[in-house]
Design a protein around this motif. Structure first.
Motif, short mmCIF file in Angstrom:
data_model
loop_
_atom_site.label_atom_id
_atom_site.label_comp_id
_atom_site.label_asym_id
_atom_site.label_seq_id
_atom_site.Cartn_x
_atom_site.Cartn_y
_atom_site.Cartn_z
N GLY A 25 39.14 54.82 64.43
CA GLY A 25 38.27 54.26 65.41
C GLY A 25 37.11 54.77 65.53
O GLY A 25 36.17 54.45 66.22
N LEU A 26 36.77 55.67 64.54
CA LEU A 26 35.40 56.22 64.12
C LEU A 26 34.37 55.15 63.61
O LEU A 26 35.05 54.78 62.26
CB LEU A 26 35.45 57.52 63.66
CG LEU A 26 36.17 58.84 64.47
CD1 LEU A 26 35.98 60.18 63.69
CD2 LEU A 26 35.44 58.93 65.80
N ASP A 27 33.12 55.29 63.92
CA ASP A 27 32.21 54.37 62.97
C ASP A 27 31.76 55.08 61.74
O ASP A 27 32.30 56.27 61.49
CB ASP A 27 30.80 54.19 63.66
CG ASP A 27 30.17 55.28 64.12
OD1 ASP A 27 29.94 56.37 63.43
OD2 ASP A 27 29.67 55.48 65.38
N PHE A 28 31.47 54.59 60.64
CA PHE A 28 31.61 54.90 59.17
C PHE A 28 30.52 56.38 59.44
O PHE A 28 31.21 57.53 58.81
CB PHE A 28 30.84 54.25 58.31
CG PHE A 28 29.11 54.08 58.41
CD1 PHE A 28 28.24 54.52 57.75
CD2 PHE A 28 28.73 53.23 59.59
CE1 PHE A 28 26.94 54.69 57.95
CE2 PHE A 28 27.37 53.09 59.52
CZ PHE A 28 26.42 53.88 58.80
N LYS A 29 29.63 56.57 60.26
CA LYS A 29 28.78 58.06 60.09
C LYS A 29 29.89 59.09 60.76
O LYS A 29 29.85 60.18 60.22
CB LYS A 29 27.75 57.61 60.92
CG LYS A 29 26.43 58.28 60.34
CD LYS A 29 25.02 57.92 61.23
CE LYS A 29 24.24 59.17 61.03
NZ LYS A 29 23.29 59.21 62.10
N ALA A 30 30.56 58.74 61.81
CA ALA A 30 31.16 59.87 62.78
C ALA A 30 32.41 59.97 61.75
O ALA A 30 32.90 61.27 61.56
CB ALA A 30 31.76 59.04 63.83
N CYS A 31 32.91 59.02 60.76
CA CYS A 31 34.02 59.24 59.80
C CYS A 31 33.47 60.32 58.78
O CYS A 31 34.13 61.19 58.66
CB CYS A 31 34.09 57.89 59.28
SG CYS A 31 35.77 56.95 59.46
N ASP A 32 32.42 60.10 58.39
CA ASP A 32 31.79 61.00 57.34
C ASP A 32 31.72 62.43 57.79
O ASP A 32 31.90 63.38 57.33
CB ASP A 32 30.44 60.53 56.79
CG ASP A 32 30.60 59.38 55.75
OD1 ASP A 32 31.89 59.06 55.41
OD2 ASP A 32 29.50 58.85 55.47
N GLU A 33 31.17 62.37 59.18
CA GLU A 33 31.04 63.91 59.78
C GLU A 33 32.39 64.49 60.14
O GLU A 33 32.44 65.53 59.64
CB GLU A 33 30.49 63.77 61.23
CG GLU A 33 28.91 63.42 61.07
CD GLU A 33 28.37 62.69 62.62
OE1 GLU A 33 27.22 62.40 62.58
OE2 GLU A 33 29.15 62.86 63.47
N THR A 34 33.13 63.80 60.59
CA THR A 34 34.63 64.42 60.58
C THR A 34 35.39 64.84 59.57
O THR A 34 35.67 66.11 59.50
CB THR A 34 35.54 63.26 61.24
OG1 THR A 34 34.94 62.77 62.42
CG2 THR A 34 36.76 63.84 61.62
N ARG A 35 35.19 64.20 58.37
CA ARG A 35 35.48 64.65 57.07
C ARG A 35 35.04 65.81 56.45
O ARG A 35 35.71 66.60 56.33
CB ARG A 35 35.70 63.34 56.14
CG ARG A 35 36.55 62.15 56.54
CD ARG A 35 36.55 61.10 55.52
NE ARG A 35 37.25 60.04 55.81
CZ ARG A 35 37.57 58.76 55.60
NH1 ARG A 35 36.34 58.46 54.91
NH2 ARG A 35 38.44 57.87 56.14
N GLU A 36 33.66 65.52 56.65
CA GLU A 36 33.15 66.99 56.19
C GLU A 36 33.51 68.17 57.15
O GLU A 36 33.76 69.27 56.73
CB GLU A 36 31.63 66.75 56.60
CG GLU A 36 30.50 67.82 55.85
CD GLU A 36 29.36 67.45 55.87
OE1 GLU A 36 28.74 66.14 56.12
OE2 GLU A 36 28.39 68.48 56.04
N ARG A 37 33.70 67.90 58.50
CA ARG A 37 34.08 69.24 59.26
C ARG A 37 35.38 69.54 58.99
O ARG A 37 35.62 70.77 58.79
CB ARG A 37 34.07 68.73 60.80
CG ARG A 37 32.63 68.65 61.46
CD ARG A 37 32.87 68.20 62.83
NE ARG A 37 31.46 67.65 63.38
CZ ARG A 37 30.33 68.27 63.68
NH1 ARG A 37 30.34 69.68 63.47
NH2 ARG A 37 29.40 67.74 64.02
#
Ligand SMILES: Nc1ncnc2c1ncn2[C@@H]1O[C@H](COP(=O)(O)OP(=O)(O)OP(=O)(O)O)[C@@H](O)[C@H]1O
Length: 501
Positions: A431-443
């Motif tokens: 459910g995350l947009d592409f930017k939030a996806c990248d951020e979450t994966r990075e975290r």
């Protein structure tokens, strides 16, 4: 042509001081798939809720086939042939598919003639490109079958325009292809028009004819998909050029085991074995990915690990027995990112700041003696909101008023800011947009690099290949395959996921 055209003209919807939709215009051509894109909180759900009569817009009008339509309640949308398939399932689990279809009709006869109804349903099923058993209870269907049944229900109700709100989030790539391919086929023959809400650009380019991009409640770009690149779509969503992603180097995996699972078994909701003798160790600075088709014991595994479900077997964190008590979670640094965070990680009717304090309301600085310091709680929440870019009308906003993606960010903020020893994440980018996806994966990778052991359950194989160091496959509650990511191949994993290897 059964499909209808739809025009939204200057639609505005406000929630108090927040303008969720700001003069949005959108045209869906009859017999087309129209993608609706936007960052988390951009206004996509609000827009479609106005279309199905769930919300009333403050301004603007809706035209169906060029004529003004008055959609005040969901019944009005139903009468116009407008329906919706949600991310989550809406069928009644204890009833069969056939019973669900029949009771979904707006007008039910006093007596149901099951013989003729059954013939009618069988005839409908023959026109479908996929099979869903009509006489099986919905609770016994796999996630893919449930979503197909949701789609069949809408077609049974004679929809002329169907709104699909992230319909493939719970599906395997093959199931997603089947479902969206069928929608595409129906629009192509003029049977149906569709609005597709998705965060996956690939679905837009593959299945949509047109796209509209929302940003902060405004339609900032609209046009034919064939004439847009995905980079243009992404830039319209965020309002500026994309930054180049840099891949974080990984620190080496440590030999120390932080999470040790020995012979874990647990029953499912209906009392049958769901997790069967699972043993697995996860080391410091390691991400172990758990691949599997949804419904193969992942939910039960996470709940059993976190002490939310009765279990047998032994779970140890940093060498100490772990049963998931509040004290153990805090002392041992075990954090979780569950699926459906609003339901599984929040108290929906409490405020954002209260939800952000669920982990530490009983410890300083939020707790002062016997009391909770509202100042300290607000300070913590503000810090989280800024760091994780949570979009909200205020720290006091009830959790239910946040968009799906922003609930996810709020939970991420709460769970990932402390010193994490063990992180159990279940479809964390759902459910995350592409930017939030990248951020979450990075975290998640940062948590790993900082010393955490991460158990990552995901139905997205690409995500597992990107993040995990090692992948195990769960099938019917058992771990049936294990491979180092460096030597893994998707076909083999896919075969084990399907239980066919
Ligand atoms: N009932 C409500 N009360 C107050 N604010 C709301 C309500 N529903 C939505 N909002 C706000 O309206 C804005 C748009 O939310 P919406 O759910 O439409 O976004 P979205 O684009 O669907 O996001 P996502 O991709 O995260 O699902 C958000 O700021 C959200 O917090």
């Amino acid at each position: 042509m059964n499909a209808i055209s739809l025009d939204l003209v200057d639609m505005t919807k406000r929630f108090g001081a927040l303008t969720a939709l700001d003069g949005v215009c959108l045209s869906v051509r009859a017999g087309s798939v129209h993608a609706l894109l936007g960052e988390n909180g951009a206004g996509k759900s609000t827009l479609v809720k106005c279309l199905v009569g769930f919300y009333q817009p403050d301004e603007g009008s809706i035209l169906v086939d060029g004529r003004g339509a008055n959609i005040v309640t969901p019944k009005d949308a139903d009468a116009l042939g407008i329906g919706m398939v949600y991310q989550h399932f809406t069928l009644v689990p204890s009833m069969t598919v056939a019973e669900n279809l029949v009771v979904s009709e707006a007008r039910l006869p006093g007596l149901i003639d099951w013989h003729s109804t059954s013939e009618r349903l069988q005839a409908l099923m023959k026109t479908m490109p996929f099979h869903v058993p009509l006489n099986v209870r919905v609770s016994q269907l796999s996630a893919g079958e449930k979503q197909k049944a949701e789609l069949i229900k809408q077609l049974y109700l004679g929809r002329r325009l169907l709104i699909l709100d992230e319909p493939t989030s719970v599906l395997t790539p093959d199931e997603a292809k089947e479902v969206l391919g069928f929608v595409r086929q129906l629009t192509g023959t003029g049977e149906l028009s569709a609005i597709l809400i998705t965060h996956k650009f690939e679905e837009v380019t593959r299945y949509a004819d047109d796209a509209t991009i929302l940003r902060k409640g405004r339609a900032v770009h609209t046009g034919r998909v064939a004439e847009m690149t995905t980079a243009e779509m992404a830039e319209a969503m965020i309002g500026h050029a994309l930054e180049k992603k840099s891949v974080k180097a990984r620190v080496p995996i440590h030999s120390e085991t932080l999470l040790s699972i020995q012979g874990l078994s647990a029953l499912g909701d209906i009392g049958l074995p769901a997790v069967k003798d699972v043993s697995l160790d996860v080391g410091r600075c390691e991400i172990v990915g758990v691949a599997g088709v949804s419904g193969n014991g992942q939910k039960e595994l996470v709940e059993a690990l976190m002490g939310q479900r009765d279990r047998s077997g032994v779970v140890k964190v940093c060498g100490r027995a772990f049963r998931g008590t509040r004290k153990e979670i805090a002392d041992l640094g075990v954090y979780g990112l569950p699926q459906e965070p609003l339901r599984n990680a929040c108290v929906p009717r409490m405020s954002l700041q209260e939800n952000m304090a669920l982990r530490n309301f009983d410890r300083p600085p939020v707790a002062v003696g016997q009391f909770i310091s509202s100042k300290a709680m607000a300070k913590q929440a503000l810090n989280f909101v800024q760091q994780f870019r949570v979009k909200t009308t205020g720290l006091d906003a009830e959790m239910t008023t946040l968009s799906g993606g922003n609930v996810q960010r709020a939970v991420l903020a709460r769970e990932l800011t402390n010193e994490v020893q063990v992180l159990i994440a279940s479809n964390p980018t759902f459910g995350l947009d592409f930017k939030a996806c990248d951020e979450t994966r990075e975290r998640i990778v940062n948590a790993r690099n900082n010393g955490a052991a991460v158990l990552l359950l995901s139905e997205d194989l690409d995500e597992l290949f990107d993040l995990a160091d090692r992948i195990v496959v769960i099938s019917e509650g058992r771990l049936v395959y294990e491979v180092d990511v460096a030597t893994a191949d998707k076909q083999t994993i896919g075969r084990h996921m399907a239980g066919a290897a």
